[in-house]
Design a protein around this motif. Structure first.
Motif, mmCIF file in Angstrom:
data_model
loop_
_atom_site.group_PDB
_atom_site.id
_atom_site.type_symbol
_atom_site.label_atom_id
_atom_site.label_comp_id
_atom_site.label_asym_id
_atom_site.label_seq_id
_atom_site.Cartn_x
_atom_site.Cartn_y
_atom_site.Cartn_z
ATOM 1 N N GLY A 53 0.810 -1.219 0.000
ATOM 2 C CA GLY A 53 0.000 0.000 0.000
ATOM 3 C C GLY A 53 0.838 1.261 0.000
ATOM 4 N N VAL A 54 1.913 1.269 0.761
ATOM 5 C CA VAL A 54 2.793 2.441 0.800
ATOM 6 C C VAL A 54 3.471 2.653 -0.550
ATOM 7 C CG1 VAL A 54 4.928 3.332 1.818
ATOM 8 C CG2 VAL A 54 3.153 2.379 3.283
ATOM 9 N N VAL A 56 2.304 1.726 -3.539
ATOM 10 C CA VAL A 56 1.279 2.211 -4.468
ATOM 11 C C VAL A 56 0.973 3.676 -4.198
ATOM 12 C CG1 VAL A 56 -1.148 1.964 -5.125
ATOM 13 C CG2 VAL A 56 0.291 -0.057 -4.886
ATOM 14 N N TRP A 57 0.826 4.032 -2.934
ATOM 15 C CA TRP A 57 0.553 5.427 -2.562
ATOM 16 C C TRP A 57 1.671 6.350 -3.051
ATOM 17 C CZ3 TRP A 57 3.436 8.388 0.943
ATOM 18 C CH2 TRP A 57 2.918 9.653 1.218
ATOM 19 N N ALA A 58 2.922 5.932 -2.863
ATOM 20 C CA ALA A 58 4.059 6.757 -3.280
ATOM 21 C C ALA A 58 4.089 6.921 -4.794
ATOM 22 C CB ALA A 58 5.364 6.145 -2.780
ATOM 23 N N ARG A 59 3.772 5.859 -5.541
ATOM 24 C CA ARG A 59 3.749 5.957 -7.004
ATOM 25 C C ARG A 59 2.666 6.915 -7.486
ATOM 26 N NH1 ARG A 59 7.524 3.348 -10.315
ATOM 27 N NH2 ARG A 59 5.877 3.627 -11.815
ATOM 28 N N ILE A 60 1.488 6.836 -6.877
ATOM 29 C CA ILE A 60 0.390 7.739 -7.249
ATOM 30 C C ILE A 60 0.769 9.172 -6.918
ATOM 31 C CG2 ILE A 60 -1.979 8.398 -6.672
ATOM 32 C CD1 ILE A 60 -2.559 5.378 -6.361
ATOM 33 N N ARG A 61 1.338 9.379 -5.758
ATOM 34 C CA ARG A 61 1.742 10.725 -5.333
ATOM 35 C C ARG A 61 2.815 11.309 -6.264
ATOM 36 N NH1 ARG A 61 5.258 12.479 -0.496
ATOM 37 N NH2 ARG A 61 4.654 14.645 -0.285
ATOM 38 N N ARG A 64 1.384 12.693 -9.543
ATOM 39 C CA ARG A 64 0.646 13.952 -9.420
ATOM 40 C C ARG A 64 1.553 15.165 -9.411
ATOM 41 N NH1 ARG A 64 -4.001 12.498 -4.985
ATOM 42 N NH2 ARG A 64 -5.069 10.977 -6.261
#
Length: 65
Positions: A53-54, A56-61, A64
């Motif tokens: 999850g971390v 995936v979150w970092a990749r999405i961030r 952006r």
């Protein structure tokens, strides 16, 4: 190809702190789930899912920005 300058330098401990913590938590989850049954299976799954999850979150961030 040029990269944007961040403007400040980080120490090695600042750069590798989060990956190291995630790795240790994932290792604890794997070993716990392999050696014990019951609650450790749930804890192991949660720790492994947290690491994924971390990431995936970092990749999405990062996209952006």
């Amino acid at each position: 190809m040029s990269r944007k300058s961040i403007g400040h330098h980080q120490s090695l401990s600042a750069i590798f702190a989060i990956p190291l913590i995630l790795g240790v938590l994932a290792l604890i989850g794997l070993v716990g789930a392999l050696l014990q049954d019951g609650a450790w299976d749930l804890i192991g799954s949660a720790l492994l899912a947290a690491a994924v999850g971390v990431v995936v979150w970092a990749r999405i961030r990062a996209r952006r920005r």
